[in-house]
Design an enzyme around this catalytic site. Structure first.
Site, PDB file in Angstrom:
ATOM      1  N   SER A 149       0.741  -5.440   6.055  1.00  0.00           N
ATOM      2  CA  SER A 149       2.239  -5.470   5.417  1.00  0.00           C
ATOM      3  C   SER A 149       2.842  -4.290   5.991  1.00  0.00           C
ATOM      4  CB  SER A 149       2.017  -5.157   3.956  1.00  0.00           C
ATOM      5  OG  SER A 149       1.219  -4.078   3.804  1.00  0.00           O
ATOM      6  N   TRP A 150       2.475  -3.123   6.209  1.00  0.00           N
ATOM      7  CA  TRP A 150       3.369  -1.984   6.791  1.00  0.00           C
ATOM      8  C   TRP A 150       3.594  -2.272   8.358  1.00  0.00           C
ATOM      9  CZ3 TRP A 150       6.960   0.707   5.686  1.00  0.00           C
ATOM     10  CH2 TRP A 150       7.233   1.983   6.316  1.00  0.00           C
ATOM     11  N   LYS A 163      -1.637  12.537  -1.702  1.00  0.00           N
ATOM     12  CA  LYS A 163      -1.011  11.960  -2.860  1.00  0.00           C
ATOM     13  C   LYS A 163      -1.489  10.555  -3.331  1.00  0.00           C
ATOM     14  CE  LYS A 163       0.597   8.219  -0.050  1.00  0.00           C
ATOM     15  NZ  LYS A 163       0.673   6.828  -0.291  1.00  0.00           N
ATOM     16  N   ARG A 166      -0.722   0.590  -4.651  1.00  0.00           N
ATOM     17  CA  ARG A 166      -2.059   0.096  -4.890  1.00  0.00           C
ATOM     18  C   ARG A 166      -2.859   1.156  -5.611  1.00  0.00           C
ATOM     19  NH1 ARG A 166      -2.399  -2.092   1.265  1.00  0.00           N
ATOM     20  NH2 ARG A 166      -1.656  -0.001   1.367  1.00  0.00           N
TER      21      ARG A 166
END
Length: 349
Positions: free
Chosen positions: A17-18, A208, A272
């Site tokens: 996707s990225w 993160k 996610r």
């Protein structure tokens, strides 16, 4: 470094996707080809202008090309050394080393025009604890014309692929090569801020994800917005403590690759890692969550981050609690209780 009369040519290795989203972004400003492992994916991107596996509802630019032949993609980008090139590694941390080894076979011994290699993965390697730049350094020989950079920041691939605005941080060495990425990515819908703090940007991108799992757990338990804000704030403190100990700059963690990415990943419904936390907080087991096929880098790197903290004598209480929930069967409510009953401290201590 880039020549105004010779456009940067772009190769994106990885059609997830990225990788696909960044390839679509680059193709608006530069000749771009994406490498897909599956021929069916390459055909769908090149002919149908869609990536049915990862971005099924997004119509990709017609100018974006695709191939399942790595040599063909690299030949396209390097283009007989007629101008600068940008190579984007759109692969996860676990696939970074092998991709670099494969890439090395297609890089020339000498070259007149510069090439910038950019990776986008976020996390520490699960077994070795290495950051992405360390993996690249071990896996890809140095060359004087090859720059290296990490691209990070608050960005959901789906929104970038749809053409929505995004701001990102590019930490580049040498700094003079950053304009190669700017020529291909900056200015249409993306704003890039440059940095030289590769370590800080990478640590922010890794930690993160763990904090997003913690926030998902808290939200599933119904602990409220106050608790989420506290987790984000104290999570930022953990991120900064570890990053500075590893050589990062404190101010990096208040920027896009730190606080910006943390807020997005901890609160966004497309996250996610947050989804994993929500499922854990609802009582699902980690095995059953991962069996659905979800990829969450926070799960993969949580132990490595905790061990890194111990090695540098740094307290990472939220990371430790997430690890206990993930790997030691501590219930989420017990973990929250343990966090709340820790000894009181002065903020900033």
């Amino acid at each position: 470094m880039s020549n105004a009369h010779t456009p940067v040519r772009v190769a994106v290795l990885g059609a997830g996707s990225w990788g696909t989203a960044l390839a679509a972004l680059a193709s608006l400003q530069a000749p771009t080809m994406v490498w897909a492992r599956k021929s069916s994916t390459a055909h769908a991107i090149g002919q149908d202008h869609r990536n049915p596996a990862y971005l099924p509802d997004v119509l990709l630019p017609e100018s974006l090309q695709a191939s399942d032949n790595l040599k063909h993609v690299m030949d396209f980008a390097l283009a007989d050394d007629t101008g600068p090139a940008l190579i984007i590694l759109g692969v996860p941390v676990r696939g970074l080393a092998q991709t670099c080894v494969d890439l090395a076979q297609h890089l020339p011994a000498t070259r007149r025009h510069p090439v910038l290699l950019v990776w986008t993965c976020k996390g520490f390697h699960q077994e070795s604890g290495l950051l992405p730049h360390q993996i690249v350094r071990e896996s890809l020989p140095e060359r004087p014309w090859l720059g290296r950079a990490v691209l990070s920041g608050p960005s959901f691939a789906l929104e970038v692929a749809k053409g929505l605005p995004v701001a990102l941080t590019l930490a580049c060495q040498p700094a003079s090569m950053a304009d190669i990425a700017l020529a291909a990515l900056h200015g249409k819908q993306a704003r890039l801020y440059t940095s030289t703090d590769m370590i800080g940007v990478e640590v922010g991108g890794a930690v993160k994800n763990i904090m997003a799992i913690a926030c998902g757990i808290a939200d599933a338990l119904g602990l409220g917005h106050n608790a989420r804000a506290a987790l984000i704030t104290r999570g930022l403190a953990e991120m900064q403590r570890l990053g500075v100990a590893l050589g990062g700059h404190a101010e990096t963690f208040f920027g896009l690759a730190g606080l910006g990415d943390l807020v997005l990943t901890a609160t966004g419904e497309l996250s996610r890692n947050r989804q994993v936390g929500l499922a854990l907080g609802a009582g699902e087991s980690l095995d059953s969550i991962l069996a659905t096929g979800i990829t969450a880098e926070g799960v993969r790197c949580a132990r490595a981050v905790l061990e890194m903290g111990k090695a540098h004598h740094i307290e990472l209480p939220i990371t430790a609690a997430v690890c206990q929930i993930l790997f030691e069967q501590l219930s989420p409510r017990e973990a929250v209780h343990a966090l709340l009953t820790r000894e009181a401290k002065q903020e900033g201590h």
